[in-house]
Structures are given as structure tokens and as C-alpha cells.
Design an enzyme around this catalytic site. Structure first.
Site, PDB file in Angstrom:
ATOM      1  N   ARG A 108     -36.528  60.495  99.381  1.00  0.00           N
ATOM      2  CA  ARG A 108     -35.492  61.794 100.178  1.00  0.00           C
ATOM      3  C   ARG A 108     -35.366  62.793  99.704  1.00  0.00           C
ATOM      4  O   ARG A 108     -35.260  63.771 100.252  1.00  0.00           O
ATOM      5  CB  ARG A 108     -34.545  61.099 100.097  1.00  0.00           C
ATOM      6  CG  ARG A 108     -32.914  61.599 100.674  1.00  0.00           C
ATOM      7  CD  ARG A 108     -32.457  61.078 100.745  1.00  0.00           C
ATOM      8  NE  ARG A 108     -32.242  60.468 101.928  1.00  0.00           N
ATOM      9  CZ  ARG A 108     -31.317  59.743 102.232  1.00  0.00           C
ATOM     10  NH1 ARG A 108     -30.124  58.577 101.760  1.00  0.00           N
ATOM     11  NH2 ARG A 108     -31.415  58.541 103.557  1.00  0.00           N
ATOM     12  N   TYR A 109     -36.121  62.917  97.937  1.00  0.00           N
ATOM     13  CA  TYR A 109     -35.647  63.439  96.632  1.00  0.00           C
ATOM     14  C   TYR A 109     -37.009  64.593  96.742  1.00  0.00           C
ATOM     15  O   TYR A 109     -38.024  63.656  96.402  1.00  0.00           O
ATOM     16  CB  TYR A 109     -35.197  63.350  96.026  1.00  0.00           C
ATOM     17  CG  TYR A 109     -33.524  63.329  96.471  1.00  0.00           C
ATOM     18  CD1 TYR A 109     -32.945  64.166  96.587  1.00  0.00           C
ATOM     19  CD2 TYR A 109     -32.792  61.188  96.183  1.00  0.00           C
ATOM     20  CE1 TYR A 109     -31.367  63.862  96.976  1.00  0.00           C
ATOM     21  CE2 TYR A 109     -31.427  61.332  96.446  1.00  0.00           C
ATOM     22  CZ  TYR A 109     -30.793  62.344  96.583  1.00  0.00           C
ATOM     23  OH  TYR A 109     -29.106  62.376  97.401  1.00  0.00           O
ATOM     24  N   ARG A 112     -38.567  61.597  93.270  1.00  0.00           N
ATOM     25  CA  ARG A 112     -38.543  60.741  93.353  1.00  0.00           C
ATOM     26  C   ARG A 112     -38.535  59.314  94.081  1.00  0.00           C
ATOM     27  O   ARG A 112     -37.849  59.967  95.388  1.00  0.00           O
ATOM     28  CB  ARG A 112     -37.389  60.114  92.506  1.00  0.00           C
ATOM     29  CG  ARG A 112     -35.484  60.708  92.383  1.00  0.00           C
ATOM     30  CD  ARG A 112     -35.517  61.714  92.093  1.00  0.00           C
ATOM     31  NE  ARG A 112     -33.819  62.425  92.475  1.00  0.00           N
ATOM     32  CZ  ARG A 112     -33.592  63.002  92.556  1.00  0.00           C
ATOM     33  NH1 ARG A 112     -34.550  64.268  92.699  1.00  0.00           N
ATOM     34  NH2 ARG A 112     -31.943  63.633  92.560  1.00  0.00           N
ATOM     35  N   CYS A 121     -29.511  39.167  96.135  1.00  0.00           N
ATOM     36  CA  CYS A 121     -29.298  39.365  94.939  1.00  0.00           C
ATOM     37  C   CYS A 121     -27.721  37.769  94.266  1.00  0.00           C
ATOM     38  O   CYS A 121     -28.398  37.399  94.970  1.00  0.00           O
ATOM     39  CB  CYS A 121     -27.780  40.436  95.178  1.00  0.00           C
ATOM     40  SG  CYS A 121     -28.481  42.478  95.932  1.00  0.00           S
ATOM     41  N   CYS A 125     -21.662  41.859  96.731  1.00  0.00           N
ATOM     42  CA  CYS A 125     -21.129  41.988  96.347  1.00  0.00           C
ATOM     43  C   CYS A 125     -19.998  43.035  98.628  1.00  0.00           C
ATOM     44  O   CYS A 125     -20.971  43.232  99.134  1.00  0.00           O
ATOM     45  CB  CYS A 125     -20.691  43.967  95.991  1.00  0.00           C
ATOM     46  SG  CYS A 125     -22.076  44.104  94.536  1.00  0.00           S
ATOM     47  N   CYS A 128     -21.209  46.362  98.981  1.00  0.00           N
ATOM     48  CA  CYS A 128     -22.462  46.836  99.206  1.00  0.00           C
ATOM     49  C   CYS A 128     -23.040  47.904 100.363  1.00  0.00           C
ATOM     50  O   CYS A 128     -22.536  47.565 101.572  1.00  0.00           O
ATOM     51  CB  CYS A 128     -23.347  45.583  99.501  1.00  0.00           C
ATOM     52  SG  CYS A 128     -25.021  46.412  99.724  1.00  0.00           S
ATOM     53  N   ARG A 130     -26.185  48.453 101.189  1.00  0.00           N
ATOM     54  CA  ARG A 130     -27.543  48.194 101.861  1.00  0.00           C
ATOM     55  C   ARG A 130     -27.154  46.733 103.218  1.00  0.00           C
ATOM     56  O   ARG A 130     -27.630  45.867 102.566  1.00  0.00           O
ATOM     57  CB  ARG A 130     -28.252  47.990 101.262  1.00  0.00           C
ATOM     58  CG  ARG A 130     -28.886  49.163 100.518  1.00  0.00           C
ATOM     59  CD  ARG A 130     -30.520  49.336 100.720  1.00  0.00           C
ATOM     60  NE  ARG A 130     -30.060  50.916  99.895  1.00  0.00           N
ATOM     61  CZ  ARG A 130     -30.339  50.654  98.336  1.00  0.00           C
ATOM     62  NH1 ARG A 130     -30.663  49.975  97.304  1.00  0.00           N
ATOM     63  NH2 ARG A 130     -30.447  52.252  97.816  1.00  0.00           N
ATOM     64  N   ASP A 326     -22.288  59.776  98.796  1.00  0.00           N
ATOM     65  CA  ASP A 326     -23.518  60.162 100.008  1.00  0.00           C
ATOM     66  C   ASP A 326     -23.699  60.143 101.619  1.00  0.00           C
ATOM     67  O   ASP A 326     -23.008  59.694 101.880  1.00  0.00           O
ATOM     68  CB  ASP A 326     -24.253  58.353  99.538  1.00  0.00           C
ATOM     69  CG  ASP A 326     -25.904  58.674  99.007  1.00  0.00           C
ATOM     70  OD1 ASP A 326     -26.408  60.232  99.553  1.00  0.00           O
ATOM     71  OD2 ASP A 326     -26.012  57.975  98.911  1.00  0.00           O
ATOM     72  N   LYS A 333     -27.344  62.664  98.295  1.00  0.00           N
ATOM     73  CA  LYS A 333     -26.095  62.786  96.897  1.00  0.00           C
ATOM     74  C   LYS A 333     -25.010  64.332  97.236  1.00  0.00           C
ATOM     75  O   LYS A 333     -25.984  65.046  97.028  1.00  0.00           O
ATOM     76  CB  LYS A 333     -25.728  61.652  95.832  1.00  0.00           C
ATOM     77  CG  LYS A 333     -26.510  60.433  95.769  1.00  0.00           C
ATOM     78  CD  LYS A 333     -26.783  59.984  94.150  1.00  0.00           C
ATOM     79  CE  LYS A 333     -27.137  59.266  95.096  1.00  0.00           C
ATOM     80  NZ  LYS A 333     -28.228  58.744  95.084  1.00  0.00           N
TER      81      LYS A 333
HETATM   82  C1  LIG Z   1     -29.758  57.791  94.723  1.00  0.00           C
HETATM   83  C2  LIG Z   1     -30.864  58.118  94.806  1.00  0.00           C
HETATM   84  C3  LIG Z   1     -32.117  58.579  94.156  1.00  0.00           C
HETATM   85  C4  LIG Z   1     -32.368  58.444  92.686  1.00  0.00           C
HETATM   86  O1  LIG Z   1     -31.002  59.916  92.360  1.00  0.00           O
HETATM   87  P1  LIG Z   1     -30.773  60.083  90.906  1.00  0.00           P
HETATM   88  O2  LIG Z   1     -29.626  61.911  91.506  1.00  0.00           O
HETATM   89  O3  LIG Z   1     -31.912  61.042  90.267  1.00  0.00           O
HETATM   90  O4  LIG Z   1     -30.265  59.676  90.492  1.00  0.00           O
HETATM   91  C5  LIG Z   1     -33.957  58.711  94.973  1.00  0.00           C
HETATM   92  N1  LIG Z   1     -33.760  58.595  96.055  1.00  0.00           N
HETATM   93  C6  LIG Z   1     -32.614  57.914  96.922  1.00  0.00           C
HETATM   94  C7  LIG Z   1     -32.795  57.297  98.489  1.00  0.00           C
HETATM   95  C8  LIG Z   1     -31.506  58.199  96.082  1.00  0.00           C
HETATM   96  O5  LIG Z   1     -29.928  57.639  97.086  1.00  0.00           O
HETATM   97  S1  SF4 Z   2     -24.402  46.294  95.693  1.00  0.00           S
HETATM   98 FE1  SF4 Z   2     -25.512  45.536  97.318  1.00  0.00          FE
HETATM   99  S2  SF4 Z   2     -27.700  45.977  96.809  1.00  0.00           S
HETATM  100 FE2  SF4 Z   2     -26.301  45.988  94.863  1.00  0.00          FE
HETATM  101  S3  SF4 Z   2     -26.224  44.087  93.552  1.00  0.00           S
HETATM  102 FE3  SF4 Z   2     -24.130  44.050  95.072  1.00  0.00          FE
HETATM  103  S4  SF4 Z   2     -24.758  43.039  96.641  1.00  0.00           S
HETATM  104 FE4  SF4 Z   2     -27.072  43.637  96.032  1.00  0.00          FE
END
Ligand SMILES: *Cc1c(COP(=O)(O)O)cnc(C)c1O
Ligand code: SF4
Length: 366
Positions: A108-109, A112, A121, A125, A128, A130, A326, A333
Site C-alpha cells: 500500500r505504501y 514497505r 493466532c 482478539c 481483530c 483481519r 486506518d 493510516k
Molecule cells: C500499517 C501498515 C504498514 C506499516 O506502516 P508503518 O506506518 O510504516 O508502520 C505497511 N503496510 C500496510 C498495508 C499497513 O497497514
Molecule cells: S489482532 Fe487479530 S491478528 Fe492480531 S493477534 Fe489479535 S486476532 Fe491475531
């Protein structure tokens, strides 16, 4: 009623594989640890039709058996409210599918990527992000998929930071994890390797010398963990964080702002100062996103801004995380800040300090 912390413990308590294989996944065992009415058991079973539960015996031992609003319980035991979907709920709130050029990669960025290595996991959580994928099936990345993901990273020289996430990468065996990390380290343009994990919070015994000795070989490695409440800071989690820091691995923390759990400046302050004491640097405070069935965790953004305002300047800057949303749909973010700027013209910028006093800074003439 057994008090989870006492008789429940045994010689294997400190063995992470035992903790993992003895996770509490149903109402029968849960009711040995906390008091549950028949109605609560039915409600939990109803939720379990949609979303899984798994709680390590360690994390369960932190719960108050009688407090329905215990912050550990609220994060790990399903509530019937998870079955209520609200109109803004989304299965993939961050639209990660759209930014996934190959399976298991989210790009996305500019510089990275996320590398999602497992959907497992140690604790699921309730809040969560995801949850659409995590906990659906016990799957870790296969050899062929890993090859394709690594080849994507290899062919994109702009990627200098790989964030290994999931699921929780540290539920994998050290050997399997090393296979992934060592191959990433061989890619010349990959500089920092980050691991996102909740293990220091929910299964701290996973932080073994064996794991740290492996990670140390592939520096620079950063670990980002996920504490949400001061009650999660125990002698065990503290030992885990200190061991990571002693291994020369910088530790960051991301919290999610959770209604009724930590959406309060005093609780947040206690958490942040304890994190800094353990050499964990608070990194992000997330506004709870729009995943399905978690609307009861969403706090007002005004409350979030107010908490940030109360913290900023009152505790040291390195104890204060960035508050972000986000953005739904894949915007990434976005920092949400208290507005300290009162006015700005060609001559001066007028600002408020953390106490609410007004100051002016004369601007350089153009
Ligand atoms: C949060 C995130 C990152 C890492 O972002 P940082 O601001 O560098 O911590 C990279 N890719 C995705 C898709 C993210 O959601
Ligand atoms: S937030 Fe989601 S991915 Fe992260 S530890 Fe909890 S259940 Fe696992």
C-alpha cells in the site's frame, strides 16, 4: 471454581507449545475459569458459529472470574454483540484485497509491504481487524505461496521494509520462521524486517532464547506488539519484553482504542508509562476500524482526540503514540490530532500549549 492462576498451573505452564495446544476454545473449559450463566454460555456458542474463540491458559488466568467487564475478558471472550452487524461494517475494512498484488502481500505504501505468513493466532482478539481471515482456518503460508511472495519483494527494489504479520507469525516454529526471515535477509534492498505479534501479551513464554538467538542473526529486526491495557503487563509479559530488548531488538506497541477497555486518559497513561518502563515504545493508537461485529468497541473520535490532548506534554513525548484512523477503503493510516494552531497569517502563527496557554511565533519574512 478453579482460580486459573493457581491450581490450574502445572509444570508445562511455561512451555509455549503447551499453552498453544491447551487454548480454551469452548464454553465448557471457559466456565472452569470464569463464572458464566447458562445464557452467557448460549450467547458465546452463538458467536462461535461466526467467529472462533481461542484463549491461552496464561491469558485466561489474568481474568477476574466474576467481572463481566474485565478488560482481559472483553478482549478475548465473545459477546452476543458480535452477532449484531451495523450498516458501516465491512468484511475487509482496509480493502487489503485491492492492494494485494500476489497472495499474502499487501503493498500500500511506497517503500514497505505486509507479508502475511499465517492466519493463526495464539489468542483471537475480539476486536481483530483481519477477523474475516484470521481464525477461519489454521493455515500457514505454503512453500509455493512463499516463493511467489518473496519473488514479488525481490523484483520490487523500492521495498526496503517488510512487515511480517498475519495472524501471528510467532505461533510458527522457529525453524519455519527462520526459513522466511533468512530468505528475506538475502534480498539486498530489504533493509528493516519487522514482526507484528501479540505473543508478548497473550503467550509471553513464546519469547525463548532459541527464538531470540535466531532473530539476532538477521538484524535489523524490529518487533511491534499489541498491549491494550495495563492489566496485560505482568511479570511474564515484562520478562518477555525485556528479553527482546536485551537481544537488541527495538520494540514498538500498537494499541486499539476500545470502548470500555482503554478509552480513558488515566488508563492509557498507566499503560503507556508501563510500556516505556519495559523499553517498549508506544507507536500507534488505532481508532477501532469497521470490521464486522465489533461496533460495540468503537469509541467516539472526539474521545480519542481528548485522550491524546490530555497525554501530550503531560508525559514524555516518547510515551505518546500517534493516534490514527486506518481509512476505510484502503486509504492507509491517517493521523488524527488535537489542533494546537489557533491562527496563522503572514506574520505569525498563534498556538496553544498543552496547558491551554496561548503563544505566538513570528514567522520569517518572505
Ligand atoms: C500499517 C501498515 C504498514 C506499516 O506502516 P508503518 O506506518 O510504516 O508502520 C505497511 N503496510 C500496510 C498495508 C499497513 O497497514
Ligand atoms: S489482532 Fe487479530 S491478528 Fe492480531 S493477534 Fe489479535 S486476532 Fe491475531
Amino acid at each position: 471454581m478453579m482460580q486459573a492462576g493457581d491450581s490450574y498451573k502445572n509444570a508445562l505452564w511455561n512451555n509455549w507449545k503447551w499453552q498453544f495446544s491447551h487454548r480454551i476454545t469452548g464454553t465448557e473449559r471457559l466456565s472452569e475459569i470464569i463464572h458464566l450463566t447458562d445464557q452467557e454460555k448460549d450467547e458465546i456458542s452463538e458467536c462461535l458459529k461466526r467467529f472462533r474463540m481461542a484463549i491461552t491458559p496464561y491469558y485466561a488466568s489474568l481474568m477476574d472470574p466474576d467481572d463481566k467487564n474485565d478488560p482481559i475478558r472483553l478482549q478475548s471472550v465473545p459477546s452476543i454483540r458480535e452477532t449484531y452487524y451495523c450498516e458501516h461494517d465491512l468484511a475487509d475494512p482496509l480493502n487489503e484485497e485491492a492492494d494485494s498484488p500476489v497472495p499474502h502481500i499487501v503493498h500500500r505504501y511506497p517503500d514497505r509491504v505486509l507479508l502475511l505468513v499465517t492466519y493463526v493466532c495464539s489468542m483471537y482478539c475480539r476486536h481483530c481487524t483481519r477477523r474475516r481471515v484470521v481464525g477461519e482456518e489454521d493455515r500457514i503460508i505454503g512453500g509455493k505461496e512463499l516463493k511467489a511472495a518473496l519473488s514479488y519483494i525481490r523484483s520490487h527494489v523500492e521495498i526496503r521494509d517488510v512487515l511480517i504479520s498475519g495472524g501471528d507469525p510467532l505461533v510458527m516454529d522457529t525453524g519455519r520462521l527462520e526459513t522466511i526471515i533468512s530468505q528475506l535477509r538475502e534480498i539486498p534492498h530489504v533493509d528493516v524486517i519487522r514482526i507484528g505479534t501479540r505473543v508478548p501479551v497473550v503467550m509471553p513464554m513464546r519469547i525463548t532464547d532459541e527464538l531470540l538467538d535466531m532473530l539476532k542473526k538477521y538484524q535489523p529486526i524490529w518487533i511491534n506488539t499489541h498491549f491494550n491495557h495495563p492489566k496485560e503487563i505482568t511479570p511474564d509479559s515484562e520478562r518477555a519484553c525485556k528479553a527482546i530488548a536485551d537481544a537488541g531488538i527495538p520494540l514498538g506497541n500498537q494499541s486499539v482504542l476500545l470502548k470500555g477497555i482503554n478509552d480513558n486518559a488515566d488508563i492509557m497513561k498507566e499503560l503507556l508509562l508501563k510500556l516505556v518502563h519495559m523499553r517498549v515504545r508506544p507507536y500507534y493508537l488505532y481508532q477501532c476500524d469497521l470490521s464486522q461485529g465489533i461496533s460495540h468497541f468503537r469509541t467516539d473520535v472526539e474521545t480519542g482526540i481528548d485522550i491524546m490532548h490530555k497525554l501530550t506534554g503531560n508525559i514524555s513525548g516518547y510515551a505518546v503514540p500517534k493516534y490514527v484512523i486506518d481509512a476505510p477503503g484502503g486509504g492507509g493510516k491517517i493521523p488524527i490530532n488535537y489542533n494546537y494552531v489557533i491562527s496563522k497569517n503572514d506574520r505569525e502563527i498563534v498556538m496553544e500549549n498543552f496547558r491551554g496557554d496561548i503563544y505566538s511565533y513570528p514567522l520569517p519574512s518572505k
